[in-house]
Motif scaffolding. Structure first.
Motif, mmCIF file in Angstrom:
data_model
loop_
_atom_site.group_PDB
_atom_site.id
_atom_site.type_symbol
_atom_site.label_atom_id
_atom_site.label_comp_id
_atom_site.label_asym_id
_atom_site.label_seq_id
_atom_site.Cartn_x
_atom_site.Cartn_y
_atom_site.Cartn_z
ATOM 1 N N THR A 138 1.828 -10.898 8.027
ATOM 2 C CA THR A 138 1.362 -10.548 6.687
ATOM 3 C C THR A 138 1.611 -9.068 6.396
ATOM 4 O O THR A 138 2.069 -8.699 5.312
ATOM 5 C CB THR A 138 -0.142 -10.852 6.552
ATOM 6 N N HIS A 173 4.001 -7.431 3.409
ATOM 7 C CA HIS A 173 3.523 -6.459 2.429
ATOM 8 C C HIS A 173 4.264 -5.131 2.547
ATOM 9 O O HIS A 173 4.584 -4.501 1.546
ATOM 10 C CB HIS A 173 2.014 -6.260 2.580
ATOM 11 N N GLY A 209 0.396 -11.031 -4.463
ATOM 12 C CA GLY A 209 -0.369 -11.211 -3.232
ATOM 13 C C GLY A 209 -0.463 -12.670 -2.823
ATOM 14 O O GLY A 209 -0.289 -13.016 -1.646
ATOM 15 N N ASP A 239 6.302 -3.665 -0.481
ATOM 16 C CA ASP A 239 5.872 -2.355 -0.985
ATOM 17 C C ASP A 239 7.027 -1.360 -0.975
ATOM 18 O O ASP A 239 7.173 -0.558 -1.903
ATOM 19 C CB ASP A 239 4.713 -1.811 -0.141
#
Lengths: 192, 192
Positions: free
Chosen positions: B91, B95, B179, B99
């Motif tokens: 995870t 991200h 998300g 990002d």
DNA sequence: AATCGATCCTAGCACCGCTAGACAACGGAG
DNA sequence: CTCCGTTGTCTAGCGGTGCTAGGATCGATT
């Protein structure tokens, strides 16, 4: 009256000619080769004629994109409806999508990579684009799994396909094992 | 000797300046704004100086891409090593990747979208690119599942991330639910 | 101090997307 | 049938692009 109608028909015909020629040229030599001069020469008119049909080059790209989106939706629907069972339908969808990207790289770019001035994921998104997404949704909603929003699932699945398509085509992924990647993707994402 | 060394130092310094300026300009105003004239003006040299460092504009893009790939690899490694357990690591990886794409859109484009003249998935692929893939592989191999080639799994996972990153950034996917898409992706793809 | 080579800049090439303004062709009115 | 006005098309050109040839200038070496 009839005169005006004839002129409008001719105009429409020429507009289709422009789009078809742009697409053809892009598939043959890449979008970089699609200049307004070359395009004008191919359709045997002068440059400014293009601007009497489209605001500029991006709108021409946009027109090719819309045409392509319609075909993509049709290809996906044809493939899924020819398959039996959810699992087979999803696999067929994935292959149809990736094949379309492989067979029409320039059109695929027009739809998803280049700036054709099109709005996505909004109310004023052109119908062909919404319909292409709908074509994916129809099949994928069935295998989204319990408690998972079908739209969200379709977005993720679509993104995965898009990633495979683009990375493969620019040489970031070796094309040899494309089939096994699809297999893995369907195995894991789809809940049969 | 010393004179020559000083000149080489100055040359190297100027080369870094070119790459940094190109990157800065691209992040500020997009790659379209990165013209050789503007770039030359910003570094306070004339255009031809650029061509004494790089063969052309694509090589400059390529240089930015390599720099970015190194940072991307570092960002991914930092995120994964800060998380506990395979699931959390994956995870965190997802991200961190997304990002990076969001925070450095121009650099991300240089790496994966634009033509920087770089070779991928080949023997002569530049080290930073191989290392970025390796950074993904390190974490993802753990959750590939039995009988699944780690490299193949990494490719699929990476493609999915790439799809999410690009489609989100050009407005094809609404950013609000980013998300939840990551959550779904990790849930389904990773075998914990 | 003179020379000679490396280094850099000015100027220009061919091409790009796009547009202003001249010109021709043609349907409709007298 | 002639003239007019509109409509449509083209020629020419603007400011921009990536890139390069050739001359000027600067500085280290002899």
């Amino acid at each position: 009256m009839s005169v005006q109608e004839r002129k409008e028909r001719e105009r429409a015909h020429r507009e289709r000619l422009i789009v078809a020629t742009a697409r053809e040229l892009a598939e043959q030599q890449g979008w970089d080769a699609v200049t307004t001069r070359r395009l004008a020469e191919r359709i045997e008119y002068s440059q400014p004629v293009l601007y009497s049909h489209f605001r500029g080059k991006r709108e021409i790209i946009g027109a090719v994109a819309l045409e392509g989106a319609t075909e993509l939706a049709a290809a996906v629907r044809a493939a899924t409806s020819a398959a039996d069972g959810p699992r087979a339908k999803v696999t067929a969808l994935a292959h149809a999508y990736l094949d379309f990207a492989t067979d029409n790289p320039a059109v695929y770019d027009a739809i998803f990579q280049l700036d054709g001035g099109l709005a996505f994921a909004r109310e004023d998104t052109p119908e062909p684009l919404k319909d292409a997404f709908a074509a994916l949704l129809e099949t994928l909603a069935v295998v989204a799994g319990d408690g998972v929003h079908p739209g969200l699932f379709t977005e993720v699945f679509w993104a995965a396909l898009h990633g495979l398509a683009t990375l493969t085509r620019v040489g970031r992924l070796p094309p040899a094992e494309a089939g096994r990647r699809v297999e893995l993707l369907v195995d894991r994402l789809a809940i049969v």
